[in-house]
Design a protein around this motif. Structure first.
Motif: not given
Length: 92
Positions: A30-34
């Motif tokens: 999720r951090e990468d997507e954000l």
């Protein structure tokens, strides 16, 4: 027997927490997507900032006086003053 139960609970909780760290709602994926979304939005913001600066400069010019307004009307609406001749050069 008690050690096996404790070890089983420990392994299950470790597996659950590892899953949450990598694939959970607050995980690394999720951090990468954000991070990608933030990068994309920053690019959009840069383009809009350049556009806004150009519009501010145009507004400033228009507020200066009639010369800027006249220039704007001449370029946008192809305005011609009385007594002037207009020549249009068309390339073939």
């Amino acid at each position: 027997m008690m050690l096996r139960i404790f070890l089983g609970i420990f392994l299950l909780s470790t597996a659950y927490l590892s899953f949450q760290v990598f694939w959970g709602e607050q995980g690394m994926k999720r951090e990468d997507e954000l991070a990608k979304q933030i990068e994309y939005q920053e690019q959009i913001n840069k383009r809009l900032k350049v556009r806004n600066e150009a519009l501010r400069a145009q507004i400033k010019d228009l507020r200066k006086g009639e010369d800027a307004v006249e220039e704007h009307v001449r370029t946008e609406m192809q305005y011609i003053k009385d007594g002037e001749m207009f020549y249009r050069i068309v390339e073939k």
